[in-house]
Design a protein around this motif. Structure first.
Motif, PDB file in Angstrom:
ATOM      1  N   THR A  14      21.371   5.545   7.730  1.00 13.92           N
ATOM      2  CA  THR A  14      21.780   4.161   7.516  1.00 13.92           C
ATOM      3  C   THR A  14      21.363   3.299   8.704  1.00 13.92           C
ATOM      4  OG1 THR A  14      23.683   4.879   6.212  1.00 13.92           O
ATOM      5  CG2 THR A  14      23.732   2.647   7.083  1.00 13.92           C
ATOM      6  N   GLY A  15      20.765   2.159   8.386  1.00 14.26           N
ATOM      7  CA  GLY A  15      20.277   1.270   9.432  1.00 14.26           C
ATOM      8  C   GLY A  15      18.849   1.522   9.842  1.00 14.26           C
ATOM      9  N   GLY A  16      18.279   2.605   9.364  1.00 10.10           N
ATOM     10  CA  GLY A  16      16.906   2.952   9.729  1.00 10.10           C
ATOM     11  C   GLY A  16      15.881   2.216   8.890  1.00 10.10           C
ATOM     12  N   SER A  17      14.622   2.610   9.099  1.00 13.98           N
ATOM     13  CA  SER A  17      13.502   1.940   8.425  1.00 13.98           C
ATOM     14  C   SER A  17      12.546   2.952   7.819  1.00 13.98           C
ATOM     15  CB  SER A  17      12.727   1.072   9.427  1.00 13.98           C
ATOM     16  OG  SER A  17      13.536   0.049   9.959  1.00 13.98           O
ATOM     17  N   LEU A  18      11.888   2.525   6.765  1.00 11.47           N
ATOM     18  CA  LEU A  18      10.802   3.288   6.151  1.00 11.47           C
ATOM     19  C   LEU A  18       9.761   2.299   5.660  1.00 11.47           C
ATOM     20  CD1 LEU A  18      12.533   5.971   3.874  1.00 11.47           C
ATOM     21  CD2 LEU A  18      11.185   6.431   5.925  1.00 11.47           C
ATOM     22  N   ARG A  19       8.525   2.766   5.577  1.00  7.22           N
ATOM     23  CA  ARG A  19       7.477   1.940   4.975  1.00  7.22           C
ATOM     24  C   ARG A  19       6.823   2.722   3.852  1.00  7.22           C
ATOM     25  NH1 ARG A  19       1.881  -0.735   7.297  1.00  7.22           N
ATOM     26  NH2 ARG A  19       1.163   1.427   7.152  1.00  7.22           N
ATOM     27  N   LEU A  20       6.870   2.141   2.671  1.00 10.99           N
ATOM     28  CA  LEU A  20       6.209   2.722   1.517  1.00 10.99           C
ATOM     29  C   LEU A  20       4.816   2.113   1.371  1.00 10.99           C
ATOM     30  CD1 LEU A  20       9.075   2.618  -1.143  1.00 10.99           C
ATOM     31  CD2 LEU A  20       8.596   4.368   0.585  1.00 10.99           C
ATOM     32  N   SER A  21       3.892   2.941   0.904  1.00  8.24           N
ATOM     33  CA  SER A  21       2.536   2.469   0.622  1.00  8.24           C
ATOM     34  C   SER A  21       2.162   2.842  -0.803  1.00  8.24           C
ATOM     35  CB  SER A  21       1.525   3.122   1.572  1.00  8.24           C
ATOM     36  OG  SER A  21       1.816   2.833   2.908  1.00  8.24           O
ATOM     37  N   CYS A  22       1.343   2.015  -1.405  1.00  2.67           N
ATOM     38  CA  CYS A  22       0.843   2.295  -2.745  1.00  2.67           C
ATOM     39  C   CYS A  22      -0.602   1.822  -2.820  1.00  2.67           C
ATOM     40  CB  CYS A  22       1.676   1.582  -3.799  1.00  2.67           C
ATOM     41  SG  CYS A  22       1.001   1.688  -5.473  1.00  2.67           S
ATOM     42  N   THR A  23      -1.487   2.748  -3.132  1.00  3.76           N
ATOM     43  CA  THR A  23      -2.900   2.422  -3.282  1.00  3.76           C
ATOM     44  C   THR A  23      -3.279   2.479  -4.741  1.00  3.76           C
ATOM     45  OG1 THR A  23      -3.424   3.246  -1.082  1.00  3.76           O
ATOM     46  CG2 THR A  23      -5.245   3.044  -2.637  1.00  3.76           C
ATOM     47  N   ALA A  24      -3.852   1.394  -5.228  1.00  7.42           N
ATOM     48  CA  ALA A  24      -4.237   1.286  -6.632  1.00  7.42           C
ATOM     49  C   ALA A  24      -5.742   1.471  -6.789  1.00  7.42           C
ATOM     50  CB  ALA A  24      -3.828  -0.071  -7.185  1.00  7.42           C
ATOM     51  N   SER A  25      -6.124   2.129  -7.859  1.00  5.08           N
ATOM     52  CA  SER A  25      -7.542   2.324  -8.132  1.00  5.08           C
ATOM     53  C   SER A  25      -7.773   2.365  -9.637  1.00  5.08           C
ATOM     54  CB  SER A  25      -8.054   3.623  -7.489  1.00  5.08           C
ATOM     55  OG  SER A  25      -7.384   4.738  -8.048  1.00  5.08           O
ATOM     56  N   GLY A  26      -9.029   2.198 -10.029  1.00  5.14           N
ATOM     57  CA  GLY A  26      -9.389   2.340 -11.436  1.00  5.14           C
ATOM     58  C   GLY A  26      -9.133   1.131 -12.306  1.00  5.14           C
ATOM     59  N   PHE A  27      -8.821  -0.039 -11.698  1.00  4.50           N
ATOM     60  CA  PHE A  27      -8.612  -1.231 -12.512  1.00  4.50           C
ATOM     61  C   PHE A  27      -9.697  -2.251 -12.196  1.00  4.50           C
ATOM     62  CE2 PHE A  27      -6.895  -4.261  -9.393  1.00  4.50           C
ATOM     63  CZ  PHE A  27      -6.548  -3.409  -8.345  1.00  4.50           C
ATOM     64  N   SER A  28      -9.934  -3.141 -13.156  1.00  2.00           N
ATOM     65  CA  SER A  28     -11.035  -4.086 -13.001  1.00  2.00           C
ATOM     66  C   SER A  28     -10.611  -5.541 -13.150  1.00  2.00           C
ATOM     67  CB  SER A  28     -12.138  -3.785 -14.014  1.00  2.00           C
ATOM     68  OG  SER A  28     -11.628  -3.867 -15.329  1.00  2.00           O
ATOM     69  N   PHE A  29      -9.340  -5.798 -13.414  1.00  2.00           N
ATOM     70  CA  PHE A  29      -8.916  -7.180 -13.579  1.00  2.00           C
ATOM     71  C   PHE A  29      -8.607  -7.793 -12.209  1.00  2.00           C
ATOM     72  CE2 PHE A  29      -4.724  -5.379 -13.197  1.00  2.00           C
ATOM     73  CZ  PHE A  29      -4.741  -4.236 -13.992  1.00  2.00           C
ATOM     74  N   ASP A  30      -8.796  -9.102 -12.121  1.00  3.97           N
ATOM     75  CA  ASP A  30      -8.655  -9.800 -10.845  1.00  3.97           C
ATOM     76  C   ASP A  30      -7.252 -10.345 -10.611  1.00  3.97           C
ATOM     77  OD1 ASP A  30     -11.932 -11.186 -11.312  1.00  3.97           O
ATOM     78  OD2 ASP A  30     -11.327  -9.434 -10.146  1.00  3.97           O
ATOM     79  N   ASP A  31      -6.556 -10.668 -11.690  1.00  4.15           N
ATOM     80  CA  ASP A  31      -5.236 -11.293 -11.574  1.00  4.15           C
ATOM     81  C   ASP A  31      -4.164 -10.245 -11.866  1.00  4.15           C
ATOM     82  OD1 ASP A  31      -6.366 -14.383 -13.150  1.00  4.15           O
ATOM     83  OD2 ASP A  31      -6.583 -13.638 -11.098  1.00  4.15           O
ATOM     84  N   TYR A  32      -3.344 -10.004 -10.891  1.00  3.36           N
ATOM     85  CA  TYR A  32      -2.309  -8.986 -11.063  1.00  3.36           C
ATOM     86  C   TYR A  32      -1.172  -9.216 -10.082  1.00  3.36           C
ATOM     87  CZ  TYR A  32      -4.595  -6.910  -6.992  1.00  3.36           C
ATOM     88  OH  TYR A  32      -5.141  -6.710  -5.751  1.00  3.36           O
ATOM     89  N   ALA A  33      -0.078  -8.589 -10.377  1.00  3.27           N
ATOM     90  CA  ALA A  33       1.047  -8.500  -9.443  1.00  3.27           C
ATOM     91  C   ALA A  33       1.259  -7.020  -9.164  1.00  3.27           C
ATOM     92  CB  ALA A  33       2.301  -9.125 -10.029  1.00  3.27           C
ATOM     93  N   ILE A  34       1.525  -6.722  -7.935  1.00  4.71           N
ATOM     94  CA  ILE A  34       1.742  -5.323  -7.549  1.00  4.71           C
ATOM     95  C   ILE A  34       3.000  -5.259  -6.725  1.00  4.71           C
ATOM     96  CG2 ILE A  34       0.241  -5.528  -5.521  1.00  4.71           C
ATOM     97  CD1 ILE A  34      -0.604  -2.579  -6.117  1.00  4.71           C
ATOM     98  N   GLY A  35       3.774  -4.212  -6.930  1.00  6.04           N
ATOM     99  CA  GLY A  35       5.032  -4.137  -6.201  1.00  6.04           C
ATOM    100  C   GLY A  35       5.799  -2.882  -6.516  1.00  6.04           C
TER     101      GLY A  35
END
Length: 122
Positions: A14-35
C-alpha cells in the motif's frame, strides 16, 4: 492480427507504485484510443484510463484521478500506466484495450490484452 502485450504487474505494498506497459501491434487504423480496464474478484470490469491517438486527450476513472497517469510512445505503439499511491482496492487484473475510433468518436472494434495481475497488500 492485433496483439496487445502487457507487462509490469506484480505485488506491491500500500502506497507503492507500479508502471504497466502495453505494446500494440498488427493494426493499421490511425484513429484509436488505447488504455486500461481492470477487474477485481467478484466485480465487473471497469474502465481505468485511456488516451486518444487523435488529440492525446486522456480519461481517468474518478477512483484513480490524481494517482494514475497514462502516457504513450507513438514510435513504439506503447502505452504506459504509472500507478502511484496504490491502495488495496486497486488490486485487480489489468487489461490493455485498443479501441478503433470511427467517425464522431464511435468505437468500432475493441481489442483486449491477456491481462496482468496487480496485487496491493497492506
Amino acid at each position: 492480427e492485433v496483439q496487445l502485450v502487457e507487462s509490469g504487474g506484480g505485488l506491491v505494498q500500500t502506497g507503492g507504485s507500479l508502471r504497466l506497459s502495453c505494446t500494440a501491434s498488427g493494426f493499421s487504423f490511425d484513429d484509436y484510443a488505447i488504455g486500461w480496464f481492470r477487474q477485481a474478484p467478484g466485480m465487473e470490469r471497469e474502465g481505468v484510463s485511456c488516451i486518444s491517438s487523435i488529440d492525446g486527450r486522456t480519461y481517468y476513472a474518478d477512483s484513480v484521478k490524481g494517482r494514475f497517469s497514462i502516457s504513450r510512445d507513438n514510435a513504439k505503439n506503447t502505452v504506459y500506466l504509472q500507478m502511484n499511491s496504490l491502495k488495496r482496492e486497486d488490486t485487480a487484473v489489468y487489461y490493455c484495450i485498443l479501441d478503433q475510433l470511427l467517425r464522431f468518436g464511435v468505437v468500432g472494434e475493441r481489442y483486449w490484452g491477456q491481462g496482468t495481475q496487480v496485487t496491493v497488500s497492506s
